[in-house]
Scaffold this active site. Structure first.
Site, PDB file in Angstrom:
ATOM      1  N   GLY A  10       0.819  -1.215   0.000  1.00 21.10           N
ATOM      2  CA  GLY A  10       0.000   0.000   0.000  1.00 21.10           C
ATOM      3  C   GLY A  10       0.845   1.252   0.000  1.00 21.10           C
ATOM      4  N   VAL A  12       1.301   3.756   2.464  1.00 19.55           N
ATOM      5  CA  VAL A  12       2.165   3.927   3.637  1.00 19.55           C
ATOM      6  C   VAL A  12       3.096   2.721   3.795  1.00 19.55           C
ATOM      7  CG1 VAL A  12       2.200   4.073   6.161  1.00 19.55           C
ATOM      8  CG2 VAL A  12       0.516   5.401   4.864  1.00 19.55           C
ATOM      9  N   ASP A  31       0.398  -8.871   1.890  1.00 19.71           N
ATOM     10  CA  ASP A  31      -0.619  -8.007   1.286  1.00 19.71           C
ATOM     11  C   ASP A  31      -1.518  -8.869   0.396  1.00 19.71           C
ATOM     12  OD1 ASP A  31      -0.405  -4.619   0.874  1.00 19.71           O
ATOM     13  OD2 ASP A  31      -1.901  -5.744  -0.274  1.00 19.71           O
ATOM     14  N   THR A  35      -6.168  -3.042  -2.175  1.00 21.04           N
ATOM     15  CA  THR A  35      -6.067  -1.608  -2.509  1.00 21.04           C
ATOM     16  C   THR A  35      -4.624  -1.205  -2.815  1.00 21.04           C
ATOM     17  OG1 THR A  35      -5.825  -0.949  -0.190  1.00 21.04           O
ATOM     18  CG2 THR A  35      -8.070  -0.993  -1.078  1.00 21.04           C
ATOM     19  N   GLY A  36      -3.683  -2.089  -2.588  1.00 21.55           N
ATOM     20  CA  GLY A  36      -2.279  -1.805  -2.885  1.00 21.55           C
ATOM     21  C   GLY A  36      -1.909  -2.347  -4.255  1.00 21.55           C
ATOM     22  N   ASP A  56      -4.247 -12.934   2.909  1.00 14.72           N
ATOM     23  CA  ASP A  56      -5.228 -12.112   3.620  1.00 14.72           C
ATOM     24  C   ASP A  56      -4.815 -12.024   5.086  1.00 14.72           C
ATOM     25  OD1 ASP A  56      -7.395 -10.942   4.831  1.00 14.72           O
ATOM     26  OD2 ASP A  56      -8.886 -12.264   3.902  1.00 14.72           O
ATOM     27  N   TYR A 145     -14.696   1.445   9.672  1.00 15.69           N
ATOM     28  CA  TYR A 145     -13.289   1.824   9.775  1.00 15.69           C
ATOM     29  C   TYR A 145     -12.966   2.340  11.172  1.00 15.69           C
ATOM     30  CZ  TYR A 145      -8.847   4.081   8.466  1.00 15.69           C
ATOM     31  OH  TYR A 145      -7.529   4.470   8.383  1.00 15.69           O
ATOM     32  N   LYS A 149     -10.906   0.258  13.988  1.00 16.50           N
ATOM     33  CA  LYS A 149      -9.613   0.691  14.552  1.00 16.50           C
ATOM     34  C   LYS A 149      -9.708   0.836  16.073  1.00 16.50           C
ATOM     35  CE  LYS A 149      -7.040   1.276  10.791  1.00 16.50           C
ATOM     36  NZ  LYS A 149      -5.793   0.534  10.505  1.00 16.50           N
TER      37      LYS A 149
HETATM   38  P1  NAD Z   1      -3.550   1.639   1.309  1.00 16.81           P
HETATM   39  O1  NAD Z   1      -4.922   1.223   0.881  1.00 16.81           O
HETATM   40  O2  NAD Z   1      -2.689   2.297   0.307  1.00 16.81           O
HETATM   41  O3  NAD Z   1      -2.750   0.419   1.913  1.00 16.81           O
HETATM   42  C1  NAD Z   1      -3.359  -0.634   2.603  1.00 16.81           C
HETATM   43  C2  NAD Z   1      -2.723  -1.924   2.130  1.00 16.81           C
HETATM   44  O4  NAD Z   1      -3.292  -3.026   2.870  1.00 16.81           O
HETATM   45  C3  NAD Z   1      -2.983  -2.223   0.664  1.00 16.81           C
HETATM   46  O5  NAD Z   1      -1.782  -2.620   0.039  1.00 16.81           O
HETATM   47  C4  NAD Z   1      -4.010  -3.359   0.675  1.00 16.81           C
HETATM   48  O6  NAD Z   1      -3.914  -4.185  -0.470  1.00 16.81           O
HETATM   49  C5  NAD Z   1      -3.638  -4.066   1.960  1.00 16.81           C
HETATM   50  N1  NAD Z   1      -4.738  -4.803   2.576  1.00 16.81           N
HETATM   51  C6  NAD Z   1      -5.976  -4.349   2.876  1.00 16.81           C
HETATM   52  N2  NAD Z   1      -6.696  -5.329   3.470  1.00 16.81           N
HETATM   53  C7  NAD Z   1      -5.871  -6.409   3.551  1.00 16.81           C
HETATM   54  C8  NAD Z   1      -6.014  -7.714   4.071  1.00 16.81           C
HETATM   55  N3  NAD Z   1      -7.166  -8.151   4.627  1.00 16.81           N
HETATM   56  N4  NAD Z   1      -4.968  -8.567   3.987  1.00 16.81           N
HETATM   57  C9  NAD Z   1      -3.794  -8.159   3.420  1.00 16.81           C
HETATM   58  N5  NAD Z   1      -3.604  -6.946   2.918  1.00 16.81           N
HETATM   59  C10 NAD Z   1      -4.633  -6.072   2.980  1.00 16.81           C
HETATM   60  O7  NAD Z   1      -3.755   2.581   2.591  1.00 16.81           O
HETATM   61  P2  NAD Z   1      -2.672   3.418   3.390  1.00 16.81           P
HETATM   62  O8  NAD Z   1      -3.059   4.836   3.304  1.00 16.81           O
HETATM   63  O9  NAD Z   1      -1.304   3.011   2.990  1.00 16.81           O
HETATM   64  O10 NAD Z   1      -2.953   2.935   4.877  1.00 16.81           O
HETATM   65  C11 NAD Z   1      -2.109   2.001   5.532  1.00 16.81           C
HETATM   66  C12 NAD Z   1      -2.487   1.903   7.004  1.00 16.81           C
HETATM   67  O11 NAD Z   1      -2.337   3.183   7.612  1.00 16.81           O
HETATM   68  C13 NAD Z   1      -3.935   1.486   7.226  1.00 16.81           C
HETATM   69  O12 NAD Z   1      -4.016   0.631   8.337  1.00 16.81           O
HETATM   70  C14 NAD Z   1      -4.641   2.788   7.516  1.00 16.81           C
HETATM   71  O13 NAD Z   1      -5.777   2.599   8.327  1.00 16.81           O
HETATM   72  C15 NAD Z   1      -3.550   3.561   8.246  1.00 16.81           C
HETATM   73  N6  NAD Z   1      -3.761   5.010   8.151  1.00 16.81           N
HETATM   74  C16 NAD Z   1      -3.512   5.675   6.973  1.00 16.81           C
HETATM   75  C17 NAD Z   1      -3.767   7.037   6.902  1.00 16.81           C
HETATM   76  C18 NAD Z   1      -3.501   7.828   5.656  1.00 16.81           C
HETATM   77  O14 NAD Z   1      -3.784   9.043   5.624  1.00 16.81           O
HETATM   78  N7  NAD Z   1      -2.946   7.273   4.614  1.00 16.81           N
HETATM   79  C19 NAD Z   1      -4.285   7.717   8.018  1.00 16.81           C
HETATM   80  C20 NAD Z   1      -4.562   6.984   9.171  1.00 16.81           C
HETATM   81  C21 NAD Z   1      -4.274   5.632   9.234  1.00 16.81           C
END
Ligand code: NAD
Ligand code: UDP
Length: 315
Positions: A10, A12, A31, A35-36, A56, A145, A149
Site C-alpha cells: 500500500g 504507507v 498483502d 487496494t495496494g 489475507d 473503519y 480501529k
Molecule cells: P492503502 O490502501 O494504500 O494500503 C493498505 C494496504 O493493505 C494495501 O496494500 C491493501 O492491499 C492491503 N490490505 C488491505 N486489506 C488487507 C487484508 N485483509 N490482507 C492483506 N492486505 C490487505 O492505505 P494506506 O493509506 O497506505 O494505509 C495504511 C495503514 O495506515 C492502514 O491501516 C490505515 O488505516 C492507516 N492510516 C492511513 C492514513 C492515511 O492518511 N494514509 C491515516 C490513518 C491511518
C-alpha cells in the site's frame, strides 16, 4: 531485525518497507493487493532483504522463521475503499489484529498497530490529544473503519500484558505523498489528478471543513522512532498545521498551474468537520515533529504523479 509488515504494497506500507530495508532490517511483507499494488514495491523487487507473501491478513498467517516485530498496516484506508468492503475492513482490523497479536505472542515479537485519527470521529475537542475519547457513531457510514480501529486498539491493549515484547499504537492523521492511489477518492490525490487534467476540483460541502496533512516521510520517521521508544499507549502522528479544503484546492491549483475551477458537491454524511493533532506527546517522547511543509510535500507529490504519466478520465 526480521519484521513482518502487513499492508506492505500500500501507500504507507511501501514507504515504510523501503525505510526498514534501508535501515538494515529484513522485511516480510504481507498483502492481498486489494487496494495496494505490486508496482509500489518495484524498488524492492531485487532486494535480498524483502519478500512479499500474498495473503489475507484477516486470516492466521503461516510465516516461518523468527520475528522481532509484527507491524499491522493492512486495512482499506480511504472512505470509498472501506465503504466498498465494510466487512473486509472490520475483519482486517478485528480478526486481523487478533491473529497478528497471537503471532507476536507466539514468536516473542513486538507488535505495532497502525491506528488512525478516525478514532476521534467528528471531534468535539480541538486539537485532538491522545486523552480524548472521541465522538464516534457506532453505526455511521465510517463505522466499519473507525470502530474497527477502536476495537484494534482495545485488542492490542488487552494483549499487551500477555506479550513478552512491547506494543505500539500510532494514531495516524491524514497522510499524503507519492504512491497514493489516484482514484481512491482521498482529497489530495483527487485534487492533484483533477488539477493535472484541467478538470474542476471537487469540493464536498462548502470547503470550510479542515484536515491537517502530513507528508509520508514524516510519518515513516515517526513510526521508526516509536519502535525505538518505550511507550505502549497511543501516540498521535500528524502534522499540526490545519487547512480548509478550499485552501488546499487553491494551493494545489497554484502549484500545478492549472486552470481548474471548483465544483461544489454534496458533503458526505458525517464527514468530520475539523481535525488537527496535538503532537505534544510525540514531541516529548520521540523528539519528533513533521519537517515537510505542505507546499513542499505537495510539490513532491505532484512531481511523482506527473512522472507516472497518463491520467484517468475520472477522479
Ligand atoms: P492503502 O490502501 O494504500 O494500503 C493498505 C494496504 O493493505 C494495501 O496494500 C491493501 O492491499 C492491503 N490490505 C488491505 N486489506 C488487507 C487484508 N485483509 N490482507 C492483506 N492486505 C490487505 O492505505 P494506506 O493509506 O497506505 O494505509 C495504511 C495503514 O495506515 C492502514 O491501516 C490505515 O488505516 C492507516 N492510516 C492511513 C492514513 C492515511 O492518511 N494514509 C491515516 C490513518 C491511518
Ligand atoms: N473531499 C473533498 N473533495 C474530494 C475528496 C474529499 O472536498 O474530492 C473532502 C472530504 O469530504 C473531507 C476531506 O476532503 O472533508 C478529506 O477527505 P479524505 O477522504 O481525504 O480524508 P478523511 O475524510 O478520511 O479525513
Amino acid at each position: 531485525m526480521r519484521i513482518l509488515l502487513t499492508g506492505a504494497a500500500g501507500f504507507v506500507g511501501s514507504h515504510l518497507a523501503d525505510r526498514l530495508v534501508a535501515d538494515g532490517h529484513i522485511v516480510v511483507g504481507v498483502d492481498n493487493l486489494s487496494t495496494g499494488r505490486l508496482s509500489n514495491l518495484a524498488q524492492l523487487a531485487r532486494s535480498a532483504s524483502f519478500e512479499l507473501v500474498e495473503a489475507d491478513a484477516s486470516e492466521p498467517l503461516a510465516i516461518g522463521g523468527p520475528l522481532d516485530w509484527v507491524m499491522h498496516f493492512a486495512s482499506p484506508a480511504s472512505p470509498i475503499q472501506y465503504a466498498k468492503d465494510p466487512i473486509g475492513t472490520l475483519r482486517a482490523n478485528a480478526e486481523g489484529t487478533r491473529h497478528l497479536l497471537e503471532l507476536a505472542r507466539d514468536r516473542g515479537a513486538a507488535f505495532f498497530l497502525a491506528s488512525t485519527s478516525e478514532v476521534y470521529g467528528d471531534p468535539l475537542e480541538h486539537p485532538q490529544s491522545e486523552s480524548y475519547w472521541g465522538n464516534v457513531n457506532p453505526i455511521g457510514p465510517r463505522s466499519m473503519y473507525n470502530e474497527g480501529k477502536r476495537y484494534a486498539e482495545t485488542m492490542t491493549t488487552a494483549f499487551h500484558a500477555m506479550l513478552s515484547a512491547p506494543v505500539r499504537i500510532s494514531r495516524i492523521f491524514n497522510t499524503y505523498g507519492a504512491r497514493m492511489e489516484r482514484d481512491d477518492g482521498r482529497v489530495v490525490s483527487n485534487f492533484i489528478v483533477q488539477a493535472l487534467s484541467d478538470r474542476p476540483m471537487t469540493i464536498y460541502g462548502d470547503g470550510s471543513q479542515t484536515r491537517s496533512f502530513q507528508y509520508v516521510d514524516d510519518l515513516v520517521e515517526g513510526v521508526v522512532r516509536m519502535m525505538a521508544a518505550d511507550f505502549s499507549s497511543p501516540v498521535n502522528l500528524g502534522n499540526p498545521v490545519e487547512h480548509s479544503m478550499l485552501e488546499l484546492a487553491r494551493m494545489v491549483s497554484t502549484l500545478v498551474g492549472s486552470q481548474s475551477g471548483i465544483e461544489y458537491q454534496p458533503l458526505p454524511t458525517e464527514d468530520p468537520t475539523r481535525r488537527r493533532p496535538d503532537i505534544s506527546l510525540a514531541r516529548e517522547l520521540l523528539g519528533w515533529e513533521p519537517m515537510v511543509q505542505l507546499e513542499q510535500g505537495l510539490r513532491r507529490t505532484i512531481d511523482a504523479f506527473r512522472s507516472e504519466g497518463e491520467w484517468p478520465t475520472h477522479a
